[in-house]
Design a protein around this motif. Structure first.
Motif, mmCIF file in Angstrom:
data_model
loop_
_atom_site.group_PDB
_atom_site.id
_atom_site.type_symbol
_atom_site.label_atom_id
_atom_site.label_comp_id
_atom_site.label_asym_id
_atom_site.label_seq_id
_atom_site.Cartn_x
_atom_site.Cartn_y
_atom_site.Cartn_z
ATOM 1 N N UNK A 51 0.839 -1.238 -0.057
ATOM 2 C CA UNK A 51 -0.009 0.106 0.046
ATOM 3 C C UNK A 51 0.877 1.260 0.094
ATOM 4 N N UNK A 52 2.122 1.116 0.704
ATOM 5 C CA UNK A 52 2.871 2.366 0.783
ATOM 6 C C UNK A 52 3.473 2.524 -0.636
ATOM 7 N N UNK A 53 3.906 1.506 -1.269
ATOM 8 C CA UNK A 53 4.372 1.654 -2.872
ATOM 9 C C UNK A 53 3.313 2.289 -3.662
ATOM 10 N N UNK A 54 2.197 1.887 -3.453
ATOM 11 C CA UNK A 54 0.885 2.333 -4.402
ATOM 12 C C UNK A 54 0.695 3.802 -4.103
ATOM 13 N N UNK A 55 0.936 4.179 -2.898
ATOM 14 C CA UNK A 55 1.034 5.711 -2.649
ATOM 15 C C UNK A 55 1.892 6.430 -3.342
ATOM 16 N N UNK A 56 3.262 5.823 -3.421
ATOM 17 C CA UNK A 56 4.344 6.446 -4.295
ATOM 18 C C UNK A 56 4.046 6.502 -5.519
ATOM 19 N N UNK A 57 3.602 5.304 -6.145
ATOM 20 C CA UNK A 57 3.138 5.150 -7.378
ATOM 21 C C UNK A 57 2.154 6.445 -8.048
ATOM 22 N N UNK A 58 1.125 6.615 -6.892
ATOM 23 C CA UNK A 58 0.178 7.786 -7.255
ATOM 24 C C UNK A 58 1.044 9.008 -7.351
ATOM 25 N N UNK A 59 1.906 9.105 -6.598
ATOM 26 C CA UNK A 59 2.685 10.635 -6.689
ATOM 27 C C UNK A 59 3.554 10.608 -7.866
ATOM 28 N N UNK A 60 4.182 9.377 -8.333
ATOM 29 C CA UNK A 60 4.928 9.358 -9.417
ATOM 30 C C UNK A 60 4.167 9.415 -10.607
ATOM 31 N N UNK A 61 3.051 9.117 -10.535
ATOM 32 C CA UNK A 61 1.981 9.225 -11.828
ATOM 33 C C UNK A 61 1.679 10.522 -11.799
ATOM 34 N N UNK A 62 1.338 11.350 -10.833
ATOM 35 C CA UNK A 62 1.071 12.833 -11.121
ATOM 36 C C UNK A 62 2.153 13.428 -11.681
ATOM 37 N N UNK A 63 3.282 13.157 -11.107
ATOM 38 C CA UNK A 63 4.577 13.684 -11.634
ATOM 39 C C UNK A 63 5.004 13.255 -12.984
ATOM 40 N N UNK A 64 4.912 12.102 -13.446
ATOM 41 C CA UNK A 64 5.738 11.636 -14.618
ATOM 42 C C UNK A 64 4.816 11.308 -15.731
#
Length: 221
Positions: free
Chosen positions: A89-102
Motif C-alpha cells: 500500500x505504501x508503494x501504491x501511494x508512491x506510485x500515485x505521486x509518481x503518476x502525477x509527476x511523470x
C-alpha cells in the motif's frame, strides 16, 4: 530545511506539504522566467535545473514525489498520505505521486506549454495533450466522486491534482464536464495550508523582486 521554488510552478505542492505538516523552513525563489534555474549555483543544487528542491542540512532532495514522501515519513501525523498497513500500500501511494509527476504533469504541459516539446509548430502537440488530459480527467473525475483521491481522506495527491488541472485551465483545458474535479479544486483552495502556501509564494516573490531592484540600483550608482 530550505525549499527552492517558483510561484505557480509545481513546487506549490511541496510548499503546501510543508505548510500542512507545520515544518519550520526557509524558502528561496528561483526565477525561471530569467533562467536562474540554469545558473551554476542552482545547477549545483538541482542537476536538472528545476524546482522544487528541498535542502535538508547539507543534502538535497529533488522531485516532488521524493520530497513529499520524505516529508510524509518525517511527519506521519500530518497525514500528507493516508495511514496504511502494508508495504504494498505504501508503494501504491508512491506510485500515485509518481503518476502525477511523470504522467499527468507532462501531459498538462503539452496543453499549457506545448512549445517546450518542439522547435516547430506546437499545435499538434497541444491537441494531443488535450486528448490525453481528457482521458485522465475522466478517470480522476470518476474516481474522486464527491470525495478525495483516497475516498474520504484528504491527501497531498489532491493538491497535486489541483495544481495540474488549474494550470491546465490556463492553457485552455475546460473543466465544465468534470464537476467532481472542480469541487475538489474548490475544497483545496479553501484549505488553510494551501492559502498559506500561496501567501508564502507571494511574499517570497515580493522579496525576490525587491532584492533585484536593489541590485539594479546599486549597479547604476
Amino acid at each position: 530545511m530550505k525549499l527552492f521554488h517558483f510561484p505557480q510552478a509545481c513546487s506549490r505542492v511541496a510548499l503546501t506539504a510543508l505548510e500542512e505538516a507545520g515544518f519550520e523552513y526557509e524558502d528561496q525563489v528561483i526565477n525561471i522566467l530569467e533562467a536562474e534555474q540554469q545558473s551554476p549555483e542552482y545547477l549545483a543544487i538541482h542537476r536538472s535545473g528545476k524546482v522544487p528542491a528541498l535542502q535538508v542540512g547539507e543534502q538535497v532532495i529533488t522531485e516532488n514525489p521524493s520530497i513529499i514522501y520524505y516529508l510524509h515519513r518525517q511527519a506521519p501525523s500530518a497525514h500528507l498520505l493516508p495511514e496504511v498497513g502494508t508495504e504494498v500500500e505504501q508503494a501504491q501511494q508512491v506510485s500515485d505521486l509518481v503518476w502525477c509527476s511523470s504522467t499527468v504533469h507532462p501531459t498538462m504541459r503539452q496543453v499549457r506549454m506545448p512549445i517546450r516539446f518542439t522547435d516547430g509548430d506546437p499545435s499538434g502537440i497541444q491537441a494531443k495533450g488535450h486528448e490525453l488530459l481528457t482521458g485522465i480527467a475522466k478517470h480522476v473525475n470518476d474516481r474522486i466522486g464527491d470525495g478525495w483521491w483516497y475516498a474520504d481522506q484528504w491527501s497531498i495527491v489532491d493538491v497535486y491534482l489541483t495544481w495540474i488541472f488549474t494550470t491546465g485551465v490556463l492553457g485552455g483545458f475546460e473543466l465544465t464536464e468534470y464537476p467532481n474535479i472542480q469541487a475538489l479544486i474548490d475544497k483545496i483552495e479553501s484549505k488553510d495550508s494551501y492559502r498559506q502556501a500561496l501567501a508564502r509564494e507571494q511574499a517570497a516573490w515580493n522579496a525576490h523582486k525587491q532584492k533585484q531592484k536593489q541590485k539594479q540600483e546599486q549597479e547604476q550608482q
